[in-house]
Design a protein around this motif. Structure first.
Motif, mmCIF file in Angstrom:
data_model
loop_
_atom_site.group_PDB
_atom_site.id
_atom_site.type_symbol
_atom_site.label_atom_id
_atom_site.label_comp_id
_atom_site.label_asym_id
_atom_site.label_seq_id
_atom_site.Cartn_x
_atom_site.Cartn_y
_atom_site.Cartn_z
ATOM 1 N N LEU A 119 -59.969 63.761 8.616
ATOM 2 C CA LEU A 119 -59.437 64.384 9.938
ATOM 3 C C LEU A 119 -60.706 65.307 10.374
ATOM 4 O O LEU A 119 -59.833 65.672 11.242
ATOM 5 N N GLU A 120 -61.062 65.935 9.866
ATOM 6 C CA GLU A 120 -61.992 67.466 9.783
ATOM 7 C C GLU A 120 -62.548 67.187 11.298
ATOM 8 O O GLU A 120 -63.177 67.122 12.425
ATOM 9 N N GLN A 121 -63.639 65.609 10.487
ATOM 10 C CA GLN A 121 -65.106 64.774 11.773
ATOM 11 C C GLN A 121 -63.723 64.682 13.579
ATOM 12 O O GLN A 121 -64.007 64.404 14.521
ATOM 13 N N PHE A 122 -62.757 64.091 12.755
ATOM 14 C CA PHE A 122 -62.221 63.510 14.762
ATOM 15 C C PHE A 122 -61.598 64.841 14.704
ATOM 16 O O PHE A 122 -61.958 64.625 16.022
ATOM 17 N N MET A 123 -61.198 65.588 14.350
ATOM 18 C CA MET A 123 -60.845 66.744 15.524
ATOM 19 C C MET A 123 -62.139 67.671 15.849
ATOM 20 O O MET A 123 -61.685 67.939 16.935
ATOM 21 N N LEU A 126 -63.531 65.164 18.840
ATOM 22 C CA LEU A 126 -61.878 65.090 19.732
ATOM 23 C C LEU A 126 -62.352 66.152 21.229
ATOM 24 O O LEU A 126 -62.702 66.921 21.048
ATOM 25 N N PRO A 127 -62.343 66.221 22.619
ATOM 26 C CA PRO A 127 -62.176 66.477 23.144
ATOM 27 C C PRO A 127 -61.058 68.154 23.535
ATOM 28 O O PRO A 127 -60.242 68.548 22.814
ATOM 29 N N THR A 128 -61.992 69.105 24.326
ATOM 30 C CA THR A 128 -60.864 70.182 23.201
ATOM 31 C C THR A 128 -59.166 70.156 24.240
ATOM 32 O O THR A 128 -59.042 70.817 23.164
ATOM 33 N N PRO A 129 -59.192 69.301 25.017
ATOM 34 C CA PRO A 129 -57.765 69.900 25.497
ATOM 35 C C PRO A 129 -56.624 68.908 24.068
ATOM 36 O O PRO A 129 -55.432 69.257 23.788
ATOM 37 N N ALA A 130 -56.877 67.893 23.846
ATOM 38 C CA ALA A 130 -56.800 67.428 22.728
ATOM 39 C C ALA A 130 -56.697 67.416 21.226
ATOM 40 O O ALA A 130 -55.503 67.442 20.475
ATOM 41 N N ARG A 131 -57.032 68.666 21.266
ATOM 42 C CA ARG A 131 -57.516 69.418 19.823
ATOM 43 C C ARG A 131 -56.025 70.095 20.065
ATOM 44 O O ARG A 131 -55.555 70.221 19.096
#
Length: 132
Positions: A119-123, A126-131
Protein backbone atom coordinates in the motif's frame (compact mmCIF):
# COMPACT_ATOMS: atom_id res chain seq x y z
CA UNK A 1 17.14 9.38 32.14
CA UNK A 2 18.15 12.96 31.53
CA UNK A 3 17.04 15.50 28.93
CA UNK A 4 20.02 14.75 26.66
CA UNK A 5 19.46 10.98 26.66
CA UNK A 6 18.06 9.11 23.68
CA UNK A 7 14.92 7.45 25.11
CA UNK A 8 15.23 4.40 22.89
CA UNK A 9 18.87 3.82 23.76
CA UNK A 10 18.16 4.38 27.44
CA UNK A 11 15.34 1.82 27.49
CA UNK A 12 17.33 -0.76 25.51
CA UNK A 13 20.22 -0.35 27.95
CA UNK A 14 17.86 -0.67 30.89
CA UNK A 15 16.31 -3.85 29.44
CA UNK A 16 19.72 -5.41 28.85
CA UNK A 17 20.92 -4.58 32.36
CA UNK A 18 17.67 -5.86 33.86
CA UNK A 19 17.92 -9.13 31.93
CA UNK A 20 21.57 -9.71 32.81
CA UNK A 21 20.91 -8.84 36.46
CA UNK A 22 18.11 -11.39 36.50
CA UNK A 23 15.44 -8.93 37.57
CA UNK A 24 11.91 -10.25 37.22
CA UNK A 25 10.23 -8.54 34.23
CA UNK A 26 7.17 -7.81 36.34
CA UNK A 27 9.42 -5.55 38.48
CA UNK A 28 11.06 -3.62 35.64
CA UNK A 29 8.60 -0.72 35.66
CA UNK A 30 9.08 -0.15 39.38
CA UNK A 31 12.87 -0.37 39.05
CA UNK A 32 12.93 2.06 36.12
CA UNK A 33 10.60 4.71 37.55
CA UNK A 34 13.01 6.44 39.96
CA UNK A 35 15.47 7.10 37.13
CA UNK A 36 13.05 8.94 34.85
CA UNK A 37 13.11 12.72 34.43
CA UNK A 38 11.35 15.33 32.33
CA UNK A 39 8.88 14.09 29.69
CA UNK A 40 9.59 10.45 30.56
CA UNK A 41 8.71 11.07 34.19
CA UNK A 42 5.55 12.95 33.19
CA UNK A 43 4.53 10.08 30.92
CA UNK A 44 5.03 7.63 33.78
CA UNK A 45 3.08 9.79 36.25
CA UNK A 46 0.23 10.09 33.76
CA UNK A 47 -0.39 6.34 33.72
CA UNK A 48 -3.06 4.78 35.92
CA UNK A 49 -1.57 2.83 38.84
CA UNK A 50 -2.27 -0.59 37.31
CA UNK A 51 -0.57 0.39 34.01
CA UNK A 52 2.38 2.04 35.78
CA UNK A 53 3.38 -1.40 37.07
CA UNK A 54 3.53 -2.93 33.57
CA UNK A 55 6.87 -2.28 31.87
CA UNK A 56 5.47 -2.58 28.33
CA UNK A 57 2.90 0.16 29.14
CA UNK A 58 5.54 2.38 30.74
CA UNK A 59 7.86 1.92 27.77
CA UNK A 60 5.06 2.69 25.30
CA UNK A 61 4.09 5.83 27.24
CA UNK A 62 7.69 7.07 27.32
CA UNK A 63 8.25 6.45 23.62
CA UNK A 64 4.93 8.12 22.84
CA UNK A 65 5.94 11.16 24.91
CA UNK A 66 9.04 11.49 22.75
CA UNK A 67 6.99 10.81 19.59
CA UNK A 68 8.91 7.61 18.85
CA UNK A 69 6.37 5.61 16.85
CA UNK A 70 6.37 3.09 14.00
CA UNK A 71 5.99 6.09 11.68
CA UNK A 72 9.30 7.45 13.01
CA UNK A 73 11.00 4.23 12.02
CA UNK A 74 9.26 4.09 8.65
CA UNK A 75 10.70 7.51 7.88
CA UNK A 76 14.16 6.42 9.07
CA UNK A 77 13.96 3.31 6.89
CA UNK A 78 12.77 5.15 3.78
CA UNK A 79 15.13 8.09 4.28
CA UNK A 80 18.30 6.13 4.99
CA UNK A 81 21.24 7.03 2.78
CA UNK A 82 24.59 5.33 2.63
CA UNK A 83 27.04 7.60 4.45
CA UNK A 84 30.61 7.62 3.16
CA UNK A 85 33.12 5.64 5.18
CA UNK A 86 30.56 3.55 7.06
CA UNK A 87 30.81 -0.23 7.03
CA UNK A 88 28.11 -1.90 4.88
CA UNK A 89 27.19 -4.22 7.74
CA UNK A 90 26.46 -1.25 10.03
CA UNK A 91 24.19 0.36 7.43
CA UNK A 92 22.39 -2.94 6.85
CA UNK A 93 21.88 -3.31 10.62
CA UNK A 94 20.42 0.20 10.88
CA UNK A 95 18.01 -0.61 8.04
CA UNK A 96 17.06 -3.91 9.67
CA UNK A 97 16.45 -2.22 13.03
CA UNK A 98 14.34 0.54 11.50
CA UNK A 99 12.31 -1.94 9.45
CA UNK A 100 11.70 -4.15 12.46
CA UNK A 101 10.61 -1.23 14.61
CA UNK A 102 8.40 0.08 11.79
CA UNK A 103 6.75 -3.17 10.74
CA UNK A 104 6.67 -4.84 14.19
CA UNK A 105 6.72 -8.44 12.91
CA UNK A 106 6.40 -9.84 16.43
CA UNK A 107 2.89 -8.33 16.66
CA UNK A 108 1.62 -8.65 13.10
CA UNK A 109 0.87 -11.36 10.59
CA UNK A 110 3.11 -11.58 7.52
CA UNK A 111 0.12 -10.82 5.26
CA UNK A 112 -0.54 -7.57 7.18
CA UNK A 113 3.09 -6.52 6.83
CA UNK A 114 3.06 -7.28 3.12
CA UNK A 115 -0.16 -5.30 2.69
CA UNK A 116 1.33 -2.30 4.47
CA UNK A 117 4.46 -2.28 2.31
CA UNK A 118 2.50 -2.73 -0.92
CA UNK A 119 0.00 0.00 0.00
CA UNK A 120 2.79 2.43 0.86
CA UNK A 121 4.64 1.74 -2.37
CA UNK A 122 1.41 2.04 -4.34
CA UNK A 123 0.72 5.43 -2.77
CA UNK A 124 4.29 6.47 -3.55
CA UNK A 125 4.04 5.68 -7.27
CA UNK A 126 0.55 7.12 -7.80
CA UNK A 127 0.38 10.45 -9.63
CA UNK A 128 -0.07 13.30 -7.15
CA UNK A 129 -3.75 14.02 -7.99
CA UNK A 130 -4.66 10.34 -7.50
CA UNK A 131 -3.11 10.22 -4.00
CA UNK A 132 -5.89 12.39 -2.62
Amino acid sequence: MGPEDDPEAYLVTFERVAAVAGWAPDQWAVLLAPYLTGPAQRAYRGLPDDEARVYARVKAAILDAFEVTPETFRRRFRGKVYPPGVRPRAVAQELRDAATRWLQPEHRAPADITEQIVLEQFMHILPTPARA
